[in-house]
Design a protein around this motif. Structure first.
Motif, short mmCIF file in Angstrom:
data_model
loop_
_atom_site.label_atom_id
_atom_site.label_comp_id
_atom_site.label_asym_id
_atom_site.label_seq_id
_atom_site.Cartn_x
_atom_site.Cartn_y
_atom_site.Cartn_z
N ARG A 197 0.83 -1.21 0.00
CA ARG A 197 0.00 0.00 0.00
C ARG A 197 0.87 1.26 0.00
O ARG A 197 0.37 2.35 0.26
N LEU A 198 2.16 1.12 -0.29
CA LEU A 198 3.04 2.29 -0.38
C LEU A 198 3.07 2.74 -1.85
O LEU A 198 2.84 1.94 -2.75
N PRO A 199 3.40 4.01 -2.10
CA PRO A 199 3.45 4.48 -3.48
C PRO A 199 4.69 3.98 -4.19
O PRO A 199 5.65 4.72 -4.40
N ILE A 200 4.69 2.69 -4.55
CA ILE A 200 5.89 2.06 -5.10
C ILE A 200 5.59 1.48 -6.47
O ILE A 200 4.56 0.85 -6.67
N VAL A 201 6.50 1.72 -7.43
CA VAL A 201 6.39 1.10 -8.74
C VAL A 201 7.17 -0.21 -8.71
O VAL A 201 8.31 -0.25 -8.25
N MET A 202 6.54 -1.30 -9.14
CA MET A 202 7.23 -2.59 -9.20
C MET A 202 7.74 -2.77 -10.62
O MET A 202 6.95 -2.80 -11.56
N SER A 203 9.07 -2.87 -10.77
CA SER A 203 9.62 -2.89 -12.12
C SER A 203 10.64 -4.01 -12.26
O SER A 203 10.89 -4.76 -11.32
N ALA A 204 11.28 -4.09 -13.43
CA ALA A 204 12.24 -5.17 -13.71
C ALA A 204 13.41 -5.12 -12.73
O ALA A 204 13.87 -4.04 -12.36
N SER A 205 13.90 -6.29 -12.34
CA SER A 205 14.99 -6.36 -11.35
C SER A 205 16.28 -6.86 -12.01
O SER A 205 16.27 -7.82 -12.76
N SER A 216 10.95 -0.46 -7.49
CA SER A 216 11.84 0.40 -8.26
C SER A 216 12.43 1.51 -7.40
O SER A 216 11.71 2.37 -6.88
N VAL A 217 13.76 1.50 -7.24
CA VAL A 217 14.44 2.45 -6.36
C VAL A 217 14.30 3.87 -6.90
O VAL A 217 14.08 4.83 -6.15
N SER A 235 13.59 -10.01 -2.87
CA SER A 235 12.84 -9.74 -1.63
C SER A 235 13.62 -8.82 -0.72
O SER A 235 13.05 -7.89 -0.14
N ALA A 236 14.92 -9.07 -0.58
CA ALA A 236 15.74 -8.23 0.30
C ALA A 236 15.79 -6.80 -0.24
O ALA A 236 15.66 -5.83 0.52
N GLU A 237 15.98 -6.67 -1.56
CA GLU A 237 16.08 -5.33 -2.15
C GLU A 237 14.76 -4.58 -1.99
O GLU A 237 14.75 -3.40 -1.64
N SER A 238 13.64 -5.28 -2.25
CA SER A 238 12.34 -4.62 -2.10
C SER A 238 12.12 -4.17 -0.67
O SER A 238 11.60 -3.09 -0.44
N THR A 239 12.54 -5.00 0.30
CA THR A 239 12.33 -4.65 1.70
C THR A 239 13.02 -3.33 2.02
O THR A 239 12.43 -2.43 2.62
#
Length: 548
Positions: free
Chosen positions: A113-121, A366-367, A316-320
């Motif tokens: 529920r955070l304003p986060i874009v999920m993109s290629a890793s 996406s950072v 998973s670690a990076e997303s966290t």
């Protein structure tokens, strides 16, 4: 908090006056000390306040442009090695955009529920390279067959390894792991999420200095210095300087290309600097909807699945780490364990969708888009949700999408220099909740930060172009797992930090900031947990209670 009522929030909390240090005469001026603030106060819009629709749509378009860079980078790195041509590249970019739109909606509506874009890793490049190598020796009728076989094997591996994330998430294992965190672990974890990507900053910018450097300088000057000229320019430049600078520098690059500035240069420089080198526009289809199993039926090979599982762990670690940065830059409080659990489980579902639709890599938060929240000071969830409309539109209408995908990469690299820096700094800001004068804390922070950058650097520099890393045993899958895990700065920082912080003089809970951290771990621990992370009522009715 809306625009109008928010002006009094813009000032930092009043400084606390401290008695002069021993040895100083009374009345000697002592600098102010700031009170720790759990939420950033200088945001114009926080997670659940929304700008007007026109502004929100422009900001959403900016999010789309920023996330596009990584997708083009991943595609350029992998597709030619698989034997794909420019048409395949265009189709892969469209597929990645399409699944990024789906995954972003899943995360912003039900996941973190955070304003986060999920993109290629990028975490998946090593296992993908080892799949590419597997097929490099075999003979195919043509390169396109090799491309299709490679993509189908990647699909199979993504589908199976996605279950690892689902298990980690929905069994609550990941949430239980994050309960061992404290601010001392969050600082290096979030900081290297930004700093660990240094290779995508200036080194990539320097591939074409005459475009990249002006972009970096323009962006800093217009977005930070020129905004003070006039009240109107303040809002326009603070929010949209990025789009204006891209347009200017892209036009400049197009003029240089047309004027023949790059006619007699090296191939690599042509590829980096020219605006007509990507050949995406000519080879992209006008209209094409990515569909399940578009490359053929998935191929399942055990050896490749394990390598992908390593990448799934790393993602998973990076997303966290990125979730913590996003919570800070959108004015929310640190995400509770049950939220991290839910979002990592849904990231697994996202990987399953990517495997089904035929994306070449899995997804991660996406950072650069989190950095954009900090740059524009607008952490609104709705803006990120609107940006998925642009992802879907440009993934279906390929020619339009290819136009933006042909922006020279050094322009993106210049943007990353600023955005990754903001994310790294947001990680540093977590130190205010722990004792930064404790030698034990400094030792742990220093070691996790340094090893988090140093170990992956060794692994990356010693990885050959075909994906063979420093760990070379007889088991290819084992090599893939270890090489992938240790090439990821956030994962190394998280491992080192968690081990040290929980074993070294861990009884000093106050120094470690644990009392501050604990309320965010339980659903009822802090009132704001519900405010920021609770699901909309419509979805609430259908979710199993333990994931809410």
């Amino acid at each position: 908090m809306g625009e109008t009522e928010n002006h009094h929030h813009h000032h930092t909390p009043p400084p606390v006056q401290v008695a002069p240090a021993p040895g100083l005469p009374l009345g000697a001026a002592r600098g102010p000390t700031w009170v720790p603030a759990e939420q950033l106060q200088q945001l114009h819009y926080c997670i659940h306040s929304n700008p007007s629709w026109p502004i929100a749509c422009l900001l959403a378009f900016q999010h789309y442009i920023v996330m596009l860079g990584t997708i083009v980078l991943v595609t350029n790195a992998l597709v030619p090695q698989m034997g794909g041509d420019n048409g395949d590249k265009a189709r892969v970019i469209e597929t990645l955009l399409f699944v990024a739109g789906i995954n972003t909606l899943i995360q912003t509506m039900i996941g973190s529920r955070l304003p986060i874009v999920m993109s290629a890793s990028f975490a998946f490049t090593l296992p993908v390279l080892s799949i590419i190598n597997d097929y490099a020796e075999r003979s195919f009728e043509n390169e396109h067959q090799r491309f299709l076989y490679t993509m189908r094997t990647i699909q199979g591996s993504l589908i199976v390894s996605s279950f690892l994330n689902m298990i980690l998430g929905f069994s609550r294992a990941w949430g239980n792991l994050t309960r061992f965190f404290s601010p001392i672990i969050i600082v290096p974890l979030v900081s290297v999420v930004g700093l660990g990507l240094f290779a995508r900053g200036f080194p990539l910018l320097a591939n074409c200095v005459e475009i990249g450097l002006p972009m970096l300088v323009f962006l800093v000057i217009s977005q930070q210095y020129l905004k003070g000229i006039h009240p109107i320019t303040e809002h326009v430049l603070e929010r949209f300087a990025l789009l204006l600078c891209i347009a200017l520098v892209w036009a400049f690059a197009a003029i240089l290309t047309a004027a023949g500035a790059y006619n007699n240069v090296k191939q690599q420089t042509k590829f980096s600097c020219r605006t007509d080198r990507s050949f995406l526009i000519s080879s992209a289809p006008w209209i094409r909807i990515p569909y399940p199993f578009q490359w053929g039926t998935p191929i399942f090979k055990a050896s490749h699945v394990f390598g992908m599982m390593g990448a799934a762990l790393v993602a998973s670690a990076e997303s966290t780490g990125t979730f913590f940065a996003a919570s800070r830059l959108s004015g929310a409080t640190a995400p509770p364990a049950y939220i991290l659990t839910r979002s990592i489980g849904l990231q697994g579902i996202g990987m399953l969708i990517e495997g089904i639709f035929g994306a070449p890599v899995g997804n991660t938060a996406s950072v650069e888009n989190v950095g954009l929240l900090g740059l524009t000071r607008i952490g609104s969830r709705r803006v990120v949700q609107i940006s998925t409309a642009f992802m879907f539109f440009f993934s279906i209408f390929g020619k339009f999408g290819a136009l933006f995908a042909s922006i020279p990469l050094p322009i993106f690299a210049a943007i990353y220099c600023v955005l990754f820096g903001i994310v790294a700094a947001s990680g540093i800001s977590f130190i205010q909740f722990a004792n930064s004068n404790s030698m034990r804390n400094l030792y742990i922070l220093g070691l996790s930060l340094f090893l988090g950058i140093s170990i992956p650097q060794y692994f990356v520099t010693n990885t050959s172009p075909d994906g063979h890393g420093p760990v070379r045993t007889n088991g290819g899958w084992f090599n893939d797992i270890l090489n992938t895990i240790f090439s990821s700065p956030p994962t190394v920082a998280m491992i080192v930090g968690t081990l040290l912080d929980n074993t070294l003089e861990s009884k000093y809970v106050d120094d470690r900031g644990v009392p501050w951290w604990r309320p965010f771990q339980r659903r009822k621990g802090d009132v704001r947990n519900e405010e920021f992370y609770s699901l909309p009522l419509r979805i609430h009715q259908y979710m199993p209670t333990r994931f809410l």
